[in-house]
Scaffold this active site. Structure first.
Site, PDB file in Angstrom:
ATOM      1  N   TRP A  66     -47.306  20.795  20.105  1.00 39.06           N
ATOM      2  CA  TRP A  66     -46.357  19.742  19.739  1.00 39.06           C
ATOM      3  C   TRP A  66     -45.024  19.961  20.449  1.00 39.06           C
ATOM      4  CZ3 TRP A  66     -46.409  15.034  17.811  1.00 39.06           C
ATOM      5  CH2 TRP A  66     -45.216  14.465  17.367  1.00 39.06           C
ATOM      6  N   TRP A  67     -44.555  21.191  20.464  1.00 43.82           N
ATOM      7  CA  TRP A  67     -43.298  21.494  21.154  1.00 43.82           C
ATOM      8  C   TRP A  67     -43.389  21.095  22.623  1.00 43.82           C
ATOM      9  CZ3 TRP A  67     -42.575  27.209  19.210  1.00 43.82           C
ATOM     10  CH2 TRP A  67     -42.191  27.190  17.869  1.00 43.82           C
ATOM     11  N   TYR A  84     -38.980   8.903  20.875  1.00 41.95           N
ATOM     12  CA  TYR A  84     -38.985   9.890  19.782  1.00 41.95           C
ATOM     13  C   TYR A  84     -39.601   9.276  18.532  1.00 41.95           C
ATOM     14  CZ  TYR A  84     -37.412  13.630  16.722  1.00 41.95           C
ATOM     15  OH  TYR A  84     -37.381  14.666  15.822  1.00 41.95           O
ATOM     16  N   HIS A 111     -43.336  10.273  16.713  1.00 45.75           N
ATOM     17  CA  HIS A 111     -43.435  10.665  15.303  1.00 45.75           C
ATOM     18  C   HIS A 111     -44.248   9.648  14.490  1.00 45.75           C
ATOM     19  CE1 HIS A 111     -40.560  13.738  16.393  1.00 45.75           C
ATOM     20  NE2 HIS A 111     -40.910  14.345  15.263  1.00 45.75           N
ATOM     21  N   TYR A 144     -40.527  15.854   4.460  1.00 48.75           N
ATOM     22  CA  TYR A 144     -39.875  16.162   5.735  1.00 48.75           C
ATOM     23  C   TYR A 144     -39.277  14.858   6.251  1.00 48.75           C
ATOM     24  CZ  TYR A 144     -39.516  18.538  10.346  1.00 48.75           C
ATOM     25  OH  TYR A 144     -39.088  19.126  11.514  1.00 48.75           O
TER      26      TYR A 144
END
Length: 106
Positions: free
Chosen positions: A79-80, A21, A25, A44
């Site tokens: 992206w999802w 993860y 990112h 963000y």
């Protein structure tokens, strides 16, 4: 933060994917980062609770954010799909999101 909106929500990481993860990112696609900024996301942040694997996200939005359109854009859906194997998602591969309402501000 006067004049700006704040959005907070929680998502869930699957066990064993903490490093992956972070890696994904760290390597966020430049076109996705630009899209998020263009939609009015000024800041963000995503935090990981390493015990529960809950992901807590915090967004600071500009004056007139256009974030409502993001879910319909191809790069967001891509992206999802890219993230679907490592976190809990809905049928369309969007992350399962639980809103976190503000209860205190200093």
């Amino acid at each position: 933060m006067q004049g700006n909106q704040v959005l907070a929500f929680r998502m869930q990481l699957k066990p064993g994917f903490e490093a992956e993860y972070r890696k994904r990112h760290d390597e966020i696609w430049p076109e996705l980062a630009s899209l998020l900024r263009d939609a009015g996301i000024l800041e963000y942040y995503i935090f990981l609770d390493e015990v529960t694997l809950a992901l807590f996200a915090f967004q600071k939005l500009g004056e007139n954010p256009q974030t409502g359109q993001l879910s319909s854009l191809p790069i967001m859906k891509k992206w999802w799909d890219h993230m679907a194997d490592i976190m809990e998602v809905n049928e369309d591969n969007s992350p399962k999101v639980i809103s976190c309402p503000e209860v205190f501000r200093l």
